[in-house]
Design an enzyme around this catalytic site. Sequence first.
Site, PDB file in Angstrom:
ATOM      1  N   HIS A  82       3.264  17.140 -26.969  1.00  6.78           N
ATOM      2  CA  HIS A  82       2.971  15.959 -26.432  1.00  6.78           C
ATOM      3  C   HIS A  82       1.744  15.462 -26.727  1.00  6.78           C
ATOM      4  O   HIS A  82       1.501  13.902 -27.472  1.00  6.78           O
ATOM      5  CB  HIS A  82       3.214  15.427 -25.115  1.00  6.78           C
ATOM      6  CG  HIS A  82       4.561  15.278 -24.423  1.00  6.78           C
ATOM      7  ND1 HIS A  82       4.695  16.894 -24.991  1.00  6.78           N
ATOM      8  CD2 HIS A  82       5.224  14.627 -23.259  1.00  6.78           C
ATOM      9  CE1 HIS A  82       5.889  16.246 -23.717  1.00  6.78           C
ATOM     10  NE2 HIS A  82       5.524  15.050 -23.242  1.00  6.78           N
ATOM     11  N   LYS A 121      10.457  22.553 -13.888  1.00  5.24           N
ATOM     12  CA  LYS A 121       8.968  21.857 -13.355  1.00  5.24           C
ATOM     13  C   LYS A 121       8.400  22.469 -11.877  1.00  5.24           C
ATOM     14  O   LYS A 121       7.182  21.263 -11.922  1.00  5.24           O
ATOM     15  CB  LYS A 121       9.317  20.373 -13.817  1.00  5.24           C
ATOM     16  CG  LYS A 121       8.829  19.323 -13.617  1.00  5.24           C
ATOM     17  CD  LYS A 121       9.253  18.457 -14.447  1.00  5.24           C
ATOM     18  CE  LYS A 121       7.984  17.340 -14.271  1.00  5.24           C
ATOM     19  NZ  LYS A 121       7.714  15.778 -14.976  1.00  5.24           N
ATOM     20  N   ASN A 174       2.802  19.422 -21.271  1.00  5.21           N
ATOM     21  CA  ASN A 174       2.285  18.441 -21.927  1.00  5.21           C
ATOM     22  C   ASN A 174       2.671  19.502 -24.063  1.00  5.21           C
ATOM     23  O   ASN A 174       2.609  18.807 -24.701  1.00  5.21           O
ATOM     24  CB  ASN A 174       1.617  18.078 -22.406  1.00  5.21           C
ATOM     25  CG  ASN A 174       1.306  17.070 -21.036  1.00  5.21           C
ATOM     26  OD1 ASN A 174       1.773  17.003 -20.502  1.00  5.21           O
ATOM     27  ND2 ASN A 174      -0.193  17.686 -19.995  1.00  5.21           N
ATOM     28  N   ARG A 215       0.133  22.192 -14.745  1.00  4.14           N
ATOM     29  CA  ARG A 215       0.825  21.946 -15.318  1.00  4.14           C
ATOM     30  C   ARG A 215       0.516  20.787 -17.124  1.00  4.14           C
ATOM     31  O   ARG A 215       1.499  20.284 -17.275  1.00  4.14           O
ATOM     32  CB  ARG A 215       0.969  20.470 -14.340  1.00  4.14           C
ATOM     33  CG  ARG A 215       1.156  19.443 -14.247  1.00  4.14           C
ATOM     34  CD  ARG A 215       2.214  18.094 -13.571  1.00  4.14           C
ATOM     35  NE  ARG A 215       2.777  17.504 -13.769  1.00  4.14           N
ATOM     36  CZ  ARG A 215       3.236  16.016 -12.539  1.00  4.14           C
ATOM     37  NH1 ARG A 215       3.235  16.310 -11.660  1.00  4.14           N
ATOM     38  NH2 ARG A 215       3.909  15.466 -12.729  1.00  4.14           N
ATOM     39  N   GLU A 253      13.394  17.288 -24.671  1.00  2.00           N
ATOM     40  CA  GLU A 253      12.686  18.515 -23.167  1.00  2.00           C
ATOM     41  C   GLU A 253      13.002  19.763 -22.340  1.00  2.00           C
ATOM     42  O   GLU A 253      12.437  20.073 -21.803  1.00  2.00           O
ATOM     43  CB  GLU A 253      12.560  16.954 -22.061  1.00  2.00           C
ATOM     44  CG  GLU A 253      12.076  15.738 -22.372  1.00  2.00           C
ATOM     45  CD  GLU A 253      10.156  15.457 -22.537  1.00  2.00           C
ATOM     46  OE1 GLU A 253       9.870  16.993 -22.479  1.00  2.00           O
ATOM     47  OE2 GLU A 253       9.561  14.526 -22.916  1.00  2.00           O
ATOM     48  N   HIS A 283       2.481  11.960 -29.038  1.00  2.00           N
ATOM     49  CA  HIS A 283       1.929  10.366 -28.475  1.00  2.00           C
ATOM     50  C   HIS A 283       1.399  10.323 -29.536  1.00  2.00           C
ATOM     51  O   HIS A 283       1.585   9.037 -29.168  1.00  2.00           O
ATOM     52  CB  HIS A 283       0.804  11.026 -27.491  1.00  2.00           C
ATOM     53  CG  HIS A 283       1.922  10.632 -26.254  1.00  2.00           C
ATOM     54  ND1 HIS A 283       0.970  11.419 -24.930  1.00  2.00           N
ATOM     55  CD2 HIS A 283       3.149  11.411 -25.463  1.00  2.00           C
ATOM     56  CE1 HIS A 283       1.596  11.171 -23.979  1.00  2.00           C
ATOM     57  NE2 HIS A 283       2.786  10.797 -23.849  1.00  2.00           N
ATOM     58  N   LYS A 297       4.839  11.895 -11.004  1.00  2.00           N
ATOM     59  CA  LYS A 297       3.979  10.708 -12.436  1.00  2.00           C
ATOM     60  C   LYS A 297       4.457   9.777 -12.020  1.00  2.00           C
ATOM     61  O   LYS A 297       6.102   9.717 -12.970  1.00  2.00           O
ATOM     62  CB  LYS A 297       3.704  11.886 -13.334  1.00  2.00           C
ATOM     63  CG  LYS A 297       2.759  12.470 -13.525  1.00  2.00           C
ATOM     64  CD  LYS A 297       2.181  12.540 -14.816  1.00  2.00           C
ATOM     65  CE  LYS A 297       1.269  13.412 -15.116  1.00  2.00           C
ATOM     66  NZ  LYS A 297       1.226  14.662 -16.494  1.00  2.00           N
ATOM     67  N   ARG A 329       0.659  -1.067   0.123  1.00  2.00           N
ATOM     68  CA  ARG A 329       0.312   0.106  -0.670  1.00  2.00           C
ATOM     69  C   ARG A 329       0.868   1.129  -0.027  1.00  2.00           C
ATOM     70  O   ARG A 329       0.299   2.755   0.547  1.00  2.00           O
ATOM     71  CB  ARG A 329      -1.164   0.279   1.118  1.00  2.00           C
ATOM     72  CG  ARG A 329      -2.076  -1.082   0.958  1.00  2.00           C
ATOM     73  CD  ARG A 329      -3.461  -0.581   2.181  1.00  2.00           C
ATOM     74  NE  ARG A 329      -4.278  -2.041   1.590  1.00  2.00           N
ATOM     75  CZ  ARG A 329      -4.104  -3.291   2.549  1.00  2.00           C
ATOM     76  NH1 ARG A 329      -3.188  -3.459   3.836  1.00  2.00           N
ATOM     77  NH2 ARG A 329      -4.948  -4.260   2.372  1.00  2.00           N
ATOM     78  N   GLU A 342      -2.212  17.864 -11.744  1.00  2.00           N
ATOM     79  CA  GLU A 342      -2.503  18.597 -13.230  1.00  2.00           C
ATOM     80  C   GLU A 342      -3.824  18.396 -13.650  1.00  2.00           C
ATOM     81  O   GLU A 342      -4.804  17.985 -14.367  1.00  2.00           O
ATOM     82  CB  GLU A 342      -2.178  17.534 -14.276  1.00  2.00           C
ATOM     83  CG  GLU A 342      -2.183  17.879 -15.492  1.00  2.00           C
ATOM     84  CD  GLU A 342      -1.271  16.973 -16.398  1.00  2.00           C
ATOM     85  OE1 GLU A 342      -0.054  16.726 -16.025  1.00  2.00           O
ATOM     86  OE2 GLU A 342      -1.282  17.165 -18.126  1.00  2.00           O
ATOM     87  N   HIS A 376      10.345   8.236 -27.342  1.00  2.00           N
ATOM     88  CA  HIS A 376       9.463   9.781 -26.646  1.00  2.00           C
ATOM     89  C   HIS A 376      10.199  10.875 -27.465  1.00  2.00           C
ATOM     90  O   HIS A 376       9.266  11.803 -27.733  1.00  2.00           O
ATOM     91  CB  HIS A 376       9.555   9.261 -24.637  1.00  2.00           C
ATOM     92  CG  HIS A 376       8.766  10.426 -24.631  1.00  2.00           C
ATOM     93  ND1 HIS A 376       7.663  10.279 -25.016  1.00  2.00           N
ATOM     94  CD2 HIS A 376       8.578  11.696 -23.680  1.00  2.00           C
ATOM     95  CE1 HIS A 376       6.891  11.086 -23.950  1.00  2.00           C
ATOM     96  NE2 HIS A 376       7.621  11.607 -23.294  1.00  2.00           N
TER      97      HIS A 376
END
Length: 376
Positions: free
Chosen positions: A255, A234, A252, A248, A192, A259, A150, A128, A244, A273
Amino acid sequence: MTGTTPGRALITVPLGARSYDIHIGEGLLAKAGDIVAPFLKRPLTAIVTDENVAQAHLASLERALAAKGIRSTAIIMPPGEATKSYQHLGDLCDRLLVAGIERRDRIIAFGGGVIGDLAGFAAAILRRGVDFIQIPASLLAQVDSSVGGKTGINSPHGKNLIGAFHQPLAVIADISLLNTLPRRELAAGYAEVAKYGLLGDKPFFEWLEGSAEQIMRGNPEARIRAIRTSCEAKARIVAEDETETGVRALLNLGHTFGHALEAATGYSQRLLHGEAVAIGMVQAFRFSERQQLCAPGLAERVAKHLKGVGLPVHASQIPGQLPPPATLLEIMRQDKKAQGGKLTFILVRGIGDAFIARDVADHDVLNFLTEDLRQR
Ligand code: NAD
């Protein structure tokens, strides 16, 4: 928020009780024991890494921990995006249990973004939730994926669709690790870095235009400044919007377009990526020009810069066939960033001036993609 001594920088991600430091510097791996030890309740940890990073650097990390009396079990995963899967997640959790990791122990994610995302997610769900420390080994991981909490894996339905927000206790970014990173991966991570300039810091982008070669060649001061500025950006954005719900999303930039290309190429070596982000950022600028949101010529300036470090800047540079524009649009709609089926794009008014656009019409995107994919 930031402390800097020559050859070293320290940035705090201010998240209340979950605040943590990002240590940036040369040769930090050898001192990892000093940074890690205060976080451990007992002198035992597990290092999650991949075969490439293990081969180049695992022995150094193990030595640094042992020097502080810390026993470690190394769990070595296969390299590559395919490792962010249910199967490898299950395997990793079981191996962490076999290694005797208890609720109050901490684990170390030592690798690129794939290992950080996978090990971070395993940490979030094991017993957990156990805490973890990020030692990012790729440029992409040092400037982006290791910061912000993330974590996750891919599903057959799409990238990063299964995951959790789970902040690390600390991030240790040793620029010396980048000396063994393949050049193509270094360039992918650079995309990035450029992103932070393009989305909100024009002076940084202008500095990058004059410094990219030094960063790529391994000049330590240039690398530290690039990584520090990226992490500061960041950290600022994550502190404002951890999960987000708003700002935030600016991270992207490139992206949504990127993506779709990554998905269309099967998340393979055909397109990394960071390469997808490079092409996607140029597309975001070109689309913004077409919508008359920004001055003409900026997309070309961005493309020239990214091309200079060896990045692809147009979809035609991706080897093999791409699906038709309508299919790419459909893939974008399945992206987790879509809300109520509506697409969110990060568009620009200029360099360093990105904004979130939630009202982009499908037919505008389709027309743009049709024309863009026809070019060159
Ligand atoms: P990666 O982890 O696959 O690493 C790239 C390659 O370089 C791998 O083959 C790896 O073994 C190798 N490598 C890494 N460090 C090395 C080193 N120091 N020396 C030699 N080889 C080394 O990929 P990546 O580009 O680091 O990360 C991409 C992943 O990050 C994607 O899955 C993406 O979704 C994720 N990501 C996550 C976030 C986030 O906020 N969590 C943000 C951006 C990207």
